[in-house]
Design a protein around this motif. Structure first.
Motif, PDB file in Angstrom:
ATOM      1  N   ILE A 150       0.871  -1.178   0.000  1.00 49.04           N
ATOM      2  CA  ILE A 150       0.000   0.000   0.000  1.00 49.04           C
ATOM      3  C   ILE A 150       0.906   1.225   0.000  1.00 49.04           C
ATOM      4  CG2 ILE A 150      -1.569   1.400   1.416  1.00 49.04           C
ATOM      5  CD1 ILE A 150      -3.102  -0.971   0.383  1.00 49.04           C
ATOM      6  N   VAL A 151       0.626   2.151  -0.906  1.00 46.83           N
ATOM      7  CA  VAL A 151       1.309   3.438  -0.864  1.00 46.83           C
ATOM      8  C   VAL A 151       0.253   4.435  -0.412  1.00 46.83           C
ATOM      9  CG1 VAL A 151       2.544   5.196  -2.187  1.00 46.83           C
ATOM     10  CG2 VAL A 151       2.886   2.762  -2.705  1.00 46.83           C
ATOM     11  N   ALA A 152       0.469   5.011   0.754  1.00 41.54           N
ATOM     12  CA  ALA A 152      -0.583   5.849   1.356  1.00 41.54           C
ATOM     13  C   ALA A 152      -0.158   7.316   1.436  1.00 41.54           C
ATOM     14  CB  ALA A 152      -0.903   5.332   2.754  1.00 41.54           C
ATOM     15  N   PHE A 153      -1.096   8.184   1.078  1.00 39.23           N
ATOM     16  CA  PHE A 153      -0.892   9.630   1.175  1.00 39.23           C
ATOM     17  C   PHE A 153      -1.590  10.085   2.457  1.00 39.23           C
ATOM     18  CE2 PHE A 153      -0.490   8.399  -3.116  1.00 39.23           C
ATOM     19  CZ  PHE A 153       0.484   9.214  -3.659  1.00 39.23           C
ATOM     20  N   LEU A 154      -0.828  10.645   3.365  1.00 37.86           N
ATOM     21  CA  LEU A 154      -1.386  11.002   4.674  1.00 37.86           C
ATOM     22  C   LEU A 154      -1.942  12.423   4.622  1.00 37.86           C
ATOM     23  CD1 LEU A 154       1.306   9.399   6.980  1.00 37.86           C
ATOM     24  CD2 LEU A 154      -0.631   8.364   5.795  1.00 37.86           C
ATOM     25  N   LYS A 155      -3.273  12.502   4.586  1.00 39.20           N
ATOM     26  CA  LYS A 155      -3.923  13.786   4.317  1.00 39.20           C
ATOM     27  C   LYS A 155      -3.804  14.780   5.475  1.00 39.20           C
ATOM     28  CE  LYS A 155      -8.139  11.389   5.428  1.00 39.20           C
ATOM     29  NZ  LYS A 155      -9.207  10.567   4.994  1.00 39.20           N
ATOM     30  N   ASP A 156      -3.513  14.302   6.686  1.00 39.71           N
ATOM     31  CA  ASP A 156      -3.417  15.228   7.819  1.00 39.71           C
ATOM     32  C   ASP A 156      -1.994  15.287   8.381  1.00 39.71           C
ATOM     33  OD1 ASP A 156      -3.536  12.619   8.582  1.00 39.71           O
ATOM     34  OD2 ASP A 156      -4.948  12.893  10.219  1.00 39.71           O
ATOM     35  N   HIS A 157      -1.004  15.014   7.518  1.00 39.27           N
ATOM     36  CA  HIS A 157       0.382  14.988   8.000  1.00 39.27           C
ATOM     37  C   HIS A 157       0.867  16.395   8.362  1.00 39.27           C
ATOM     38  CE1 HIS A 157       4.801  14.698   7.666  1.00 39.27           C
ATOM     39  NE2 HIS A 157       4.585  13.499   8.168  1.00 39.27           N
ATOM     40  N   SER A 158       1.650  16.469   9.444  1.00 39.87           N
ATOM     41  CA  SER A 158       2.214  17.763   9.863  1.00 39.87           C
ATOM     42  C   SER A 158       3.731  17.615  10.004  1.00 39.87           C
ATOM     43  CB  SER A 158       1.593  18.169  11.201  1.00 39.87           C
ATOM     44  OG  SER A 158       2.489  18.966  11.940  1.00 39.87           O
ATOM     45  N   LYS A 159       4.476  18.471   9.302  1.00 40.58           N
ATOM     46  CA  LYS A 159       5.946  18.414   9.382  1.00 40.58           C
ATOM     47  C   LYS A 159       6.414  18.713  10.806  1.00 40.58           C
ATOM     48  CE  LYS A 159       8.049  19.220   4.961  1.00 40.58           C
ATOM     49  NZ  LYS A 159       8.899  20.041   4.155  1.00 40.58           N
ATOM     50  N   GLN A 160       5.707  19.620  11.462  1.00 38.00           N
ATOM     51  CA  GLN A 160       6.089  20.001  12.824  1.00 38.00           C
ATOM     52  C   GLN A 160       5.983  18.809  13.779  1.00 38.00           C
ATOM     53  OE1 GLN A 160       7.506  22.771  13.639  1.00 38.00           O
ATOM     54  NE2 GLN A 160       7.302  23.338  11.481  1.00 38.00           N
ATOM     55  N   GLU A 161       4.863  18.081  13.664  1.00 36.93           N
ATOM     56  CA  GLU A 161       4.662  16.902  14.525  1.00 36.93           C
ATOM     57  C   GLU A 161       5.727  15.855  14.239  1.00 36.93           C
ATOM     58  OE1 GLU A 161       1.679  16.315  16.846  1.00 36.93           O
ATOM     59  OE2 GLU A 161       2.232  18.414  16.725  1.00 36.93           O
ATOM     60  N   ALA A 162       6.083  15.719  12.958  1.00 39.16           N
ATOM     61  CA  ALA A 162       7.096  14.717  12.570  1.00 39.16           C
ATOM     62  C   ALA A 162       8.442  15.026  13.218  1.00 39.16           C
ATOM     63  CB  ALA A 162       7.221  14.671  11.048  1.00 39.16           C
ATOM     64  N   LYS A 163       8.717  16.314  13.417  1.00 35.45           N
ATOM     65  CA  LYS A 163       9.989  16.696  14.060  1.00 35.45           C
ATOM     66  C   LYS A 163       9.942  16.434  15.552  1.00 35.45           C
ATOM     67  CE  LYS A 163      11.031  20.395  10.860  1.00 35.45           C
ATOM     68  NZ  LYS A 163      10.788  21.817  10.638  1.00 35.45           N
ATOM     69  N   ARG A 164       8.742  16.555  16.143  1.00 38.49           N
ATOM     70  CA  ARG A 164       8.626  16.488  17.607  1.00 38.49           C
ATOM     71  C   ARG A 164       8.442  15.083  18.163  1.00 38.49           C
ATOM     72  NH1 ARG A 164       4.884  18.394  20.597  1.00 38.49           N
ATOM     73  NH2 ARG A 164       3.227  18.506  19.060  1.00 38.49           N
ATOM     74  N   LYS A 165       7.701  14.218  17.408  1.00 37.11           N
ATOM     75  CA  LYS A 165       7.306  12.930  17.995  1.00 37.11           C
ATOM     76  C   LYS A 165       8.021  11.752  17.347  1.00 37.11           C
ATOM     77  CE  LYS A 165       2.662  14.446  19.172  1.00 37.11           C
ATOM     78  NZ  LYS A 165       1.287  14.426  18.722  1.00 37.11           N
ATOM     79  N   ALA A 166       8.497  10.840  18.185  1.00 35.51           N
ATOM     80  CA  ALA A 166       9.280   9.700  17.685  1.00 35.51           C
ATOM     81  C   ALA A 166       8.429   8.732  16.858  1.00 35.51           C
ATOM     82  CB  ALA A 166       9.905   8.960  18.860  1.00 35.51           C
TER      83      ALA A 166
END
Ligand code: SF4
Length: 297
Positions: A150-166
């Motif tokens: 499955i190749v999934a496009f994450l519609k609610d992705h946040s770059k900021q959250e990606a930096k903060r949470k493991a």
């Protein structure tokens, strides 16, 4: 389905939402089998009465748009793209359309749009099952298939959250892979026969006697247990099980009784286009509305 456009969105949205693949009376799509039998039957029986607004179908349309862009790409010699497969299962025809098959890798790929939560909770069972069914169907056509992706496009992705949470997905596009064994294929074939037997039974039943969708199929949030005190309207504490509630009462020496609060059927409330024709949901809604009126009185 009757498509409305209450918010006056561009006409292209309405045309896209109106595109439907018509199935024959004895034909069921893979995606229909993955829903509750009741939902599938109600959607088929009431398709021409069900009303949906394009604004409520935004994410479905987004998924279709992603497919349209990707399907413009030229496939390689060893690849097949967007093919509709039809396979006989007992007295029924199972139909399904996958996005990409690569003969070299013996792999089937499907593109999805999803929420980041799906990746955080690694909630992939339904995707795996869908790909396994497509892989099984391809094998009936004589193609080898051992993997799904499955190749999934994450519609609610946040770059900021990606930096903060493991545990947060790093990129807005994620891929998840599954490998399939002979045993998986045997099990899915048995499951398909069983599902079609359930459908054959359901076809004989009137709407109100169809088996109610399971808690998982209804996206039920799970019952909660509220510790109550005489003379107080609100709970002292709300817990996930009766045991936890009893322990809390014993430990804290508080509370007189435990009130069971049934879990919410999130799919019924917000994501099932057949809910207007479902007596189970109409009754639940009536009870909830009555409860709210009593509480606010
Ligand atoms: S409203 Fe709920 S129980 Fe009824 S068909 Fe839809 S998902 Fe199933």
């Amino acid at each position: 389905m009757i498509i409305t456009n209450k918010h006056n969105l561009p006409k292209a949205f309405v045309s896209l939402a109106s595109e439907e693949y018509e199935v024959a009376p004895n034909e069921y799509r893979v995606t229909s089998l993955l829903r509750g039998v009741r939902e599938t039957m109600l959607l088929r029986r009431h398709n021409h009465e069900i009303e949906a607004d394009v604004a409520d179908m935004a994410w479905l349309l987004f998924g279709t748009a992603v497919h349209s862009i990707l399907e413009r790409q030229q496939e390689a010699d060893s690849e097949l793209k967007e093919e509709r497969l039809k396979v006989k299962v007992g007295d029924y025809i199972l139909s399904g359309q996958f996005d990409l098959y690569c003969g070299n890798r013996k792999c089937i790929t499907d593109y999805k749009t999803a929420s980041v939560w799906k990746f955080i909770y690694r909630n992939f069972d339904e995707w795996r099952q869908q790909l396994l069914i497509y892989a099984w169907m391809l094998r009936q056509y004589g193609f080898q298939c051992e993997m799904g992706q499955i190749v999934a496009f994450l519609k609610d992705h946040s770059k900021q959250e990606a930096k903060r949470k493991a545990d947060y997905p790093l990129l807005p596009v994620q891929s998840v892979k599954f490998s399939f064994s002979e045993r998986d294929f045997q099990e899915i074939e048995a499951w398909l026969h069983e599902r079609f037997s359930e459908i054959a039974e359901a076809e004989k039943l009137p709407d109100d006697q169809l088996p109610v969708c399971t808690p998982e199929e209804r996206f039920n949030s799970g019952d909660k247990y509220a510790v109550m005190k005489k003379g107080r309207k609100t709970a002292l504490r709300v817990l996930d099980s009766r045991e936890e509630a009893e322990k809390w009462m014993a430990k804290n020496g508080k509370g007189d009784s435990i009130e069971v609060r049934p879990g919410e059927d999130k799919k019924c409330a917000d994501y099932c286009f057949a809910n207007e024709f479902c007596n189970y949901w109409q009754e639940q809604k009536r009870v909830q509305e009555q409860g709210q009126t009593e509480r606010s009185a």
